[in-house]
Structure formats: C-alpha cells, structure tokens
Design an enzyme around this catalytic site. Structure first.
Site, mmCIF file in Angstrom:
data_model
loop_
_atom_site.group_PDB
_atom_site.id
_atom_site.type_symbol
_atom_site.label_atom_id
_atom_site.label_comp_id
_atom_site.label_asym_id
_atom_site.label_seq_id
_atom_site.Cartn_x
_atom_site.Cartn_y
_atom_site.Cartn_z
ATOM 1 N N ASP A 7 0.876 -1.165 0.000
ATOM 2 C CA ASP A 7 0.000 0.000 0.000
ATOM 3 C C ASP A 7 0.915 1.216 0.000
ATOM 4 O O ASP A 7 2.114 1.107 0.339
ATOM 5 C CB ASP A 7 -0.858 -0.059 1.279
ATOM 6 C CG ASP A 7 -1.636 1.201 1.536
ATOM 7 O OD1 ASP A 7 -1.530 1.729 2.658
ATOM 8 O OD2 ASP A 7 -2.327 1.678 0.637
ATOM 9 N N ASP A 9 -0.013 5.155 0.883
ATOM 10 C CA ASP A 9 -0.186 6.147 1.955
ATOM 11 C C ASP A 9 -0.269 5.480 3.330
ATOM 12 O O ASP A 9 -1.088 4.597 3.545
ATOM 13 C CB ASP A 9 -1.437 6.985 1.686
ATOM 14 C CG ASP A 9 -1.320 7.791 0.394
ATOM 15 O OD1 ASP A 9 -2.353 8.074 -0.224
ATOM 16 O OD2 ASP A 9 -0.193 8.112 -0.030
HETATM 17 O O1 LIG Z 1 -3.481 4.006 1.657
HETATM 18 P P1 LIG Z 1 -3.638 4.167 0.149
HETATM 19 O O2 LIG Z 1 -4.576 3.116 -0.448
HETATM 20 O O3 LIG Z 1 -2.272 4.211 -0.565
HETATM 21 O O4 LIG Z 1 -4.288 5.622 -0.121
HETATM 22 C C1 LIG Z 1 -5.226 6.169 0.789
HETATM 23 C C2 LIG Z 1 -5.577 7.519 0.221
HETATM 24 O O5 LIG Z 1 -6.127 7.379 -1.055
HETATM 25 C C3 LIG Z 1 -6.628 8.233 1.020
HETATM 26 O O6 LIG Z 1 -7.723 7.346 1.221
HETATM 27 C C4 LIG Z 1 -8.834 8.026 1.826
HETATM 28 O O7 LIG Z 1 -9.898 7.104 1.966
HETATM 29 P P2 LIG Z 1 -11.171 7.183 0.952
HETATM 30 O O8 LIG Z 1 -10.631 6.813 -0.447
HETATM 31 O O9 LIG Z 1 -11.708 8.593 0.994
HETATM 32 O O10 LIG Z 1 -12.158 6.111 1.486
HETATM 33 C C5 LIG Z 1 -8.461 8.575 3.199
HETATM 34 O O11 LIG Z 1 -8.186 7.488 4.050
HETATM 35 C C6 LIG Z 1 -7.217 9.463 3.101
HETATM 36 O O12 LIG Z 1 -6.772 9.798 4.391
HETATM 37 C C7 LIG Z 1 -6.111 8.748 2.354
HETATM 38 O O13 LIG Z 1 -5.026 9.653 2.110
HETATM 39 MG MG LIG Z 2 -2.741 3.305 3.324
#
Ligand SMILES: O=P(O)(O)OC[C@@H](O)[C@H]1O[C@@H](OP(=O)(O)O)[C@@H](O)[C@@H](O)[C@@H]1O
Ligand SMILES: [Mg+2]
Ligand SMILES: [Zn+2]
Length: 177
Positions: A7, A9
C-alpha cells in the site's frame, strides 16, 4: 520470483485525512525508501497498490499522482534500488469499480503483470481494506503501525494478519529470513 506488494499512503509515505494532494505533501516515512531499496537489491520485486479517490474527488490530477510516483522512483534509485509496477484506483467509493480496496482488483493486476500466483504473497498496508483485499485472494495480510495502522490494529483483523512496526521492520524480516 520474490514479489512484495505495498500500500502507499501510511506505509511508504505519511498519510493525511486531507489526502496527499501534491508532490510536496508526499513525504516518505522514516526508513521506507531505504527499506524498498534494500528489498530490491536483495532480489525482491516491490509493487504498489494504492487507492487514490482524491482523483475522483478532484483534489489532484493524474499528472500530480504520476509526479509523486516519479519522486518515489527517483529516491529509491538514489539508494540503488528500483520500484516495480505501481497500480492505483482513481475512483470514488460510490463508483462500484473493481479496483478499489478492499476489492482485490489491483492485486490481481499486479499478479497478472508478473505472471505469479497471489497465494501467500505479502501485501503490506495500514488500513483494514488493505488486509481484506489480501485475504480475498489468499495473499498474506501484513499490517504496519504507521499511518492509520495503530487505529486499524484495534479493529477485528483478518485471521493470520502479521503485524510489524513499519516497513523497515517488514524488510528486515523478509531479507533476514
Ligand atoms: O493508503 P492508500 O490506499 O495508498 O491511499 C489512501 C488515500 O487514497 C486516502 O484514502 C482516503 O480514503 P477514501 O478513499 O476517501 O475512502 C483517506 O483514508 C485518506 O486519508 C487517504 O489519504
Ligand atoms: Mg494506506
Ligand atoms: Zn477503482
């Protein structure tokens, strides 16, 4: 082949509830670049599967996302390593796509690209959706306590989830055992 899927972020870089909207906001977590480089130099192929609903939400565009990943690749290359395939889901939660985690679509894309089975492949994430995506295709769910990981750890995790402090600890385990 030795394939590891990450993953992004909260595992490679700091995450934010306000999303990571620019290259300047994309800041590697301590030891993560070195961990990816060390894994790469030890013969591991390191791929990435990341939800990026910020695209659908209009917070940033594909060019900005690509610039973040170019920065990641450059930093790892400076340490003598390389980053494999990066797959992202640009869709919003209500679009019903097949790629947004916890669906395993991105993991399947990566496995198809490298022509390897997903069974037992470690997928390292900080959110429950990451772990559920892994479980859905019989991969090994691995939770790190960075990003949202400590909050996730308090939830009911898929049976067999492995837990590490951070990506550096995951790399040390894989390289030394
Ligand atoms: O952890 P990965 O998959 O690499 O990326 C997560 C991000 O796309 C974002 O995903 C969002 O969730 P929602 O997509 O809004 O449910 C939130 O959790 C944000 O805080 C976060 O930065
Ligand atoms: Mg993540
Ligand atoms: Zn998608």
């Amino acid at each position: 082949m030795k394939l590891l899927i990450l993953d992004r972020d909260g595992v490679i870089n700091y995450d934010s509830d306000a999303y990571i909207k620019s290259v300047d906001e994309w800041i590697p977590l301590p030891g993560s670049i070195e961990a990816i480089a060390q894994l790469s130099k030890a013969g591991w192929t390191v791929a990435i599967a990341t939800n990026q609903s910020g695209i659908a939400r209009g917070y940033y565009d594909i060019a900005t996302l690509d610039a973040m990943h170019a920065r990641l690749r450059a930093l790892v290359a400076e340490q003598g390593g390389e980053v494999g395939l990066v797959v992202y889901c640009p869709h919003g939660p209500d679009e019903g796509c097949d790629c947004r985690k916890p669906k395993p679509g991105m993991l399947k894309i990566i496995a198809e690209h490298y022509k390897v089975p997903l069974a037992g492949i470690w997928f390292v994430g900080d959110s429950l959706g990451d772990l559920e995506a892994a479980k859905a295709v019989d991969s090994q769910p691995v939770l790190v306590k960075t990003g949202k990981g400590e909050k996730t750890q308090a939830k009911a995790l898929p049976v067999g989830t492995l837990i590490f402090d951070d990506l550096a600890a995951v790399a040390a385990e894989l390289i030394n055992n």
